[in-house]
Design a protein around this motif. Structure first.
Motif, PDB file in Angstrom:
ATOM      1  N   TYR F  85       0.814  -1.212   0.000  1.00 31.33           N
ATOM      2  CA  TYR F  85       0.000   0.000   0.000  1.00 31.33           C
ATOM      3  C   TYR F  85       0.844   1.257   0.000  1.00 31.33           C
ATOM      4  CZ  TYR F  85      -3.141   3.643   1.595  1.00 31.33           C
ATOM      5  OH  TYR F  85      -3.834   4.811   1.722  1.00 31.33           O
ATOM      6  N   GLU F  86       1.862   1.268   0.832  1.00 33.26           N
ATOM      7  CA  GLU F  86       2.695   2.476   0.906  1.00 33.26           C
ATOM      8  C   GLU F  86       3.380   2.775  -0.417  1.00 33.26           C
ATOM      9  OE1 GLU F  86       5.247   2.723   4.452  1.00 33.26           O
ATOM     10  OE2 GLU F  86       3.497   1.922   5.519  1.00 33.26           O
ATOM     11  N   LYS F  89       0.653   4.059  -2.761  1.00 30.29           N
ATOM     12  CA  LYS F  89       0.196   5.408  -2.377  1.00 30.29           C
ATOM     13  C   LYS F  89       1.200   6.475  -2.807  1.00 30.29           C
ATOM     14  CE  LYS F  89      -2.191   7.807   1.284  1.00 30.29           C
ATOM     15  NZ  LYS F  89      -3.377   7.916   0.409  1.00 30.29           N
ATOM     16  N   PRO F  93      -1.715   8.738  -5.167  1.00 29.45           N
ATOM     17  CA  PRO F  93      -2.105   9.238  -3.833  1.00 29.45           C
ATOM     18  C   PRO F  93      -3.556   8.945  -3.463  1.00 29.45           C
ATOM     19  CG  PRO F  93      -0.969  10.935  -5.113  1.00 29.45           C
ATOM     20  CD  PRO F  93      -1.258   9.814  -6.051  1.00 29.45           C
ATOM     21  N   ALA F  95      -4.974   6.146  -3.638  1.00 30.08           N
ATOM     22  CA  ALA F  95      -5.118   4.729  -3.278  1.00 30.08           C
ATOM     23  C   ALA F  95      -5.726   4.582  -1.890  1.00 30.08           C
ATOM     24  CB  ALA F  95      -3.751   4.045  -3.326  1.00 30.08           C
TER      25      ALA F  95
END
Lengths: 249, 249, 249, 249, 249, 249, 249, 249
Positions: F85-86, F89, F93, F95
């Protein structure tokens, strides 16, 4: 009798050596060379030894059933075929062959007590269910049959639930996905004995699908016997039924 | 109440529509969105819903156990860990954590009746056996423990058989080859609930060896629960025990 | 003593009731509540009870090993970890930890007789082989090791065959396809105990490939123990070795 | 003879090139095109090659058994049917067909030494047990049979334990849950060769239940052969028996 | 009708008690003792109960199919053999036997709508495909067959893709490695029902290889039915097809 | 366009060689060396390629999702963890991480049409159900959740059946014995996509029990996706739902 | 021809539309409705399509083989029985039936090049080996047979190793524990194609033991085909052999 | 040299006893006690012994790799982790760690000949593919990579087929349903080595789904290595590649 007491009786002559020996051997059996017939099984487990006929020769079957019948006046043979039956009938003329259940019975039970419910999911599960029903009946239970009440048409089951709830023990016989055991288990409070059958299409793998499903039942108060083992299910249910009516003997 | 009678009562005004609706819905539950707590389970099956904690969040567990306890004054959580326990204790201060059995209990059963025997083959089977023992105890059974009586030293079992025979129901807990269930099954007349455990070397395949052995037990009067399912075994045994003492309710 | 004779002695007062009771109970054990230590195992099977440490708490392990050591002066714990060892060492300061074999031994065998060969297919099979080797040594066997002689380079094995043929019993430890057992079995006349290991890539399924291969060995005179069960293999080989040197005792 | 010594003898002419070649080839065999009959097997493993008849044509079987008999005066065929037997009898008139064991023997062993015990759990395990018994007998062992002593009526086994303990090696043949091997293993000190059979209801999966149970036996001193492999069990037991009587040869 | 409304109607006399009882029972069935024919299945699931003939006696089959036909004018029997057919024909003369598909049909569907594609990997998959095709046809679908388009010659499939893409639902029937389902799944946008067959060499294990492959399909929009279950695949596809043409009814 | 027509257009110059080449290649993709992003999947199957994040590095995941999002404005990643996820993202952005479902979504679907029902047997099945629900939602379906309606308390399900019947497609998510799929399948007429989960005690073997049960469902109109494959179930249901509302596109 | 070039030729009229269409379809096949005979397989894979006769009707088999023979003058049918053969012979009088290998051949290969070694562990593995040998021969390989060289008498193999080493590809056919593949793999440098057979006692589970053993072979340079798949093994070996002699074509 | 000739040379003094002994031992190895390093493997199989590092200690790994490198100037370690690498680097400073492939290489191959194609179905199969690619490269092959060409978007594969067809041997690496191997197998004429991976959702059972699919491939000319066994696949492909370029050496 406690061991110490027995020995004291031998020491003071109250009991003969022979009687004590017999008592200590305690469990007697009869040696037919190819089989050691367990005559004390009735005393130990509440019912005479049951004969699993499959792979036994007709002659072996007849000798063993005859030996048991001679002592107990009642004998049950499972997984029997017509040849077994003929050999048995030759020595025990009262033998009855329940063909679809593959069961030979000789003699009738002294009583029919309580209430054992035998349920099946479908019509094709009936032969296994009949093995269970006849076994429970031979063990003295009153048997009620609820056949073809599987979950594909769950109203057929719900319609009979009130009757099934009256049973002291319930046998749920099902192949395929075996859901019947869980659904019944969630609706009653008596113990449920789940009996998977090998009925089904491809990936039932000889009954494995129903077996695993029943072992994983989300409904507590359920225990499982082997695939197609109607005998084991009926026997277990009859035991529970008997204790429910008569308490522990 | 029979359906016909109920409808007759509605028709003649003896019963209000609302009461009838309630009665017909019959089984009520409480919706926590992530769970539908089954408050009618005790009426149906004789014991409140039991909470399987594994994979539930501590918070979910606490909410569900609290909802059940609020109705029944007694609740049992299985497969719990310390985090589950802390969350439960925060809302139910009387909660007790039985760590090796992984069980949380809140409240105590009203009675301890009859006699349920819990036997294990080895020392390493004890956690599963304790799950069974605590479950049976919560369900109101008097519990007797016979641990480490496996067949590698069969005299340890034979020495206790007379006591075990007094039980109304017997739980046999064993891993490895699971022979304990068959040997006990051949020596007693009460129903035996066999509980395989995942204890063992390589080819036990997570308890499969004991499971298959128990399903194939040559001793009739035995039924099997899932691997490591002490809860299921204890629950089944408690049901049989209760019926033996009180008959069918 | 025959049962009849014993009873006769009791009857004529030659033997006291208490002595007879003891004799009849025959096999004694010590009850630690969580374990029933089997002190008659040495008499029955030729070696004191061996402690399977896995899943036992360090404290349970220490108590059981201490109880056995107190009677026999020799005790073996398998599948032990460092925590087990520390607990044992605290009560039995002579305890030795064989780390790669995961074995704790206390005391040394009185003799080292005969010849047991321990062979491995590869280097990674050595921990299981060491479990076998230490077990056989504790049971009084002289042990010879032949490691990394697998069939991918069969000259390494052929080069040592003449030595291996001198053994009274041979343990063949192999993972992967387990061919070592068959190849050795075809080259020697002593009994071969095949021990599959869980060493291998994907489809060895935790040792299943080697297990099935060994069970299907085309070389007669081979029998198989459980996957990674070095203890069982070493124990079996030591029994055969002892009988070969000393005859049946 | 050591390799170096052999080469030295060739170098100094003590041994002819042809003799050395023969010696180096060392193990001779006879090529029947569809089979390479292993005439050196007796020298290597203590007994002539045994013929596994299943899936061989009657003619192939007869040719191979005849070739072996011609060298050794003794030959054993397993998994044979009536057609195999007729083909063998045509060339070896002394051939005997042991039908239930599916064994053809030609010739008789020179001696019957020691004591091998063959035990079965039930009557239906007897064909496999007979394969074991006849194999052990052909390999020169004195064989004692203990049939139908399974754990459902454990007194039948306990009653014979003292006799069984006299054996140098014990074969335990059982289907279903295979508990017999563990129970015997816990009561004797001779090596136990466990032979699972495919006898049983549904979830025995062709003998898998008994196989896994025996591999997981809690009784040390037990090793396992393939399902229904009476031959392998009898052969292994005979080897242990021979070494016990005669030491390592 | 909502429950509350029904009860209100009973309360105000708009509905008779008997009508309400009937309504509440809601799902009716006919009890043949060995079967409870589910006459409400058509209402619930859109098609009358289908009869799985395997293991049913010809007489049972005929009675059940006759009962269904009497109500719905259309009945389908699967896994039927010639004996089933003769018994059915005797009571329902219009019965047709589709031998390779093992299907008995009586009556014809009222319509043939939409487009269901039935694809097979090979010629030997055709009997299962025909079971699917006939089932979909009985359920009112227009059926298109694409046989022997497996991936060993992928041009045969690619050549027909444009046609297959027109279907509302696609049944992919394949044995061996079952790759057809994934390849089709990657090329179309309609739902794919994958049906593994038991066709293949050794390690297909009765269809397991194709089943696992299809369950693990990397192409989304695929779901799987049981091995050789052409009926289930055809039924599912017909449902999707019907909803696509008619929307949800 | 038909192949023949295309070639005709090339022949008469209506279509340039380059355009024809492109058309013939037909399905385009973007090569990231470690991945070939399939940009034509939306055209072929109705939804952009979905990214299975497990075992991909966070960086690979981010690059692939970014490439898809750049074309389609909508992307879905399954089996994602916080690290995935990071990384996503950082490049996308917008996400969103749905943690219990392990799903990353970027963008929102343009519409929410029809009705897809997601049902679970228990609370612990919810994470898999959420994977299904979010997938269906991303594919444009209106989603309704019915959680914890398993058969141990079947009134919870019966109480909601009328609502569930309104769905165009139903996902049944269950572990243990998986009976939910069969019971729902028997009560509705929309297609049921059964999704087994790995929730359960010992012999569920990682979801195998529920998988086999669902494959063997006695209720027609059911098809099965892989164990814990909420994505596949939601995707299949969304396809059926879309076709039901919009017909075949 | 490159796609771009082809299109250029169409554009400038060098190639007719029809020819281009044909070229683009590229792989042609013949549609027999129940089969799509793949006439381009020889071009693609170097050998005409091979017919797997099992489960095909005699008539289907004859039509397909006839269609292939008509194009290629050479055709191979595997898993054929006598009925298949008669149907084929009726249309292709030159057909030859190799009964033990279950192979029908029509026509003879144009050449026999290189050296393919076919080895078996035992006599009962010969039918599978013959399937491999005939397949390799039909594909143009010179075939050498080494039968009954299993590891129970490893000198039989070692004695032939020098010859076997001369082969360009080696097929190792073995059942039971399948050790032959590993032992040969360790002794040669040509690629080894391992072919497990279903020959064996109980726990070979239809060839699973040999299959797993071969997959887990410790000898690199080995790959495995399906159980009893002599065809696949022979075909693979023939391909390697051909490339070794002729290089890549 | 033939045995007879060698002995003749010894007899006539042409060859010394010592030389003959060496020659006869033929295959030499180096004994490190925990390992017998097989220095003749290169001569026998065309490449030095490869070290399987998993479960070996870093120190064992370093010693073995060092011993091999000392002789051959080239060594390959598979399934290595960072600790293995550090230990190896300490003694062989030129060691290189290929982390995602878990491979340690020391030295570089003398040549890169021919053409080996390594294909993967997805991105997550790349680590196994890299194990194959590096192995083939170390064995002297020129390697071409085709990653993420799975059948869910088959145009990605079709687009590259012409290049892949140029390879002398092809490795197809795929998890899930493993269809890639069959599809490639149907499109090329070089031998395909199929390598299943353990990538996938629930019922891939650690790679079993892909393994079975590949074993059952309908495309001839394919053979399979163990799950995740990139090494075995690369080694096999390199052998075929080498023979294709250089003929049999």
């Amino acid at each position: 009798m406690e061991l110490k007491e027995l020995l004291a009786q031998v020491a003071d002559g109250t009991m003969s050596i022979e009687a004590a020996e017999q008592e200590l051997k305690q469990d007697s059996y009869e040696d037919l060379s190819f089989a050691k017939v367990d005559h004390s099984r009735e005393a130990r487990s509440g019912f005479p030894e049951v004969v699993f006929c499959e792979r036994k020769t007709p002659d072996q079957t007849a000798q063993i059933m005859s030996a048991i019948y001679g002592r107990s006046g009642l004998v049950l043979g499972t997984r029997a075929n017509a040849e077994h039956y003929e050999a048995v009938k030759a020595v025990l003329p009262d033998a009855v062959f329940h063909e679809s259940a593959k069961i030979i019975t000789v003699g009738e039970p002294k009583e029919q007590i309580g209430n054992v419910a035998i349920c099946t999911a479908g019509t094709t599960d009936i032969p296994v269910a009949e093995e269970a029903a006849l076994t429970a009946w031979m063990c003295g239970a009153e048997v009620h049959r609820y056949y073809d009440v599987g979950v594909a048409g769950i109203h057929r089951l719900l319609d009979q639930v009130e009757d099934i709830r009256k049973a002291n023990a319930i046998v749920a016989v099902a192949g395929m996905e075996g859901a019947l055991a869980s659904v019944i288990g969630g609706l009653v409070n008596a113990p449920v004995v789940a009996c998977p059958t090998s009925v089904g299409y491809g990936a039932n793998f000889g009954g494995l699908s129903a077996l695993l499903a029943m072992l994983n039942s989300c409904a507590a108060g359920t225990a499982v016997v082997n695939i197609d083992n109607g005998f084991g299910a009926g026997f277990m249910a009859a035991k529970v039924n008997r204790q429910t009516v008569k308490g522990k003997e």
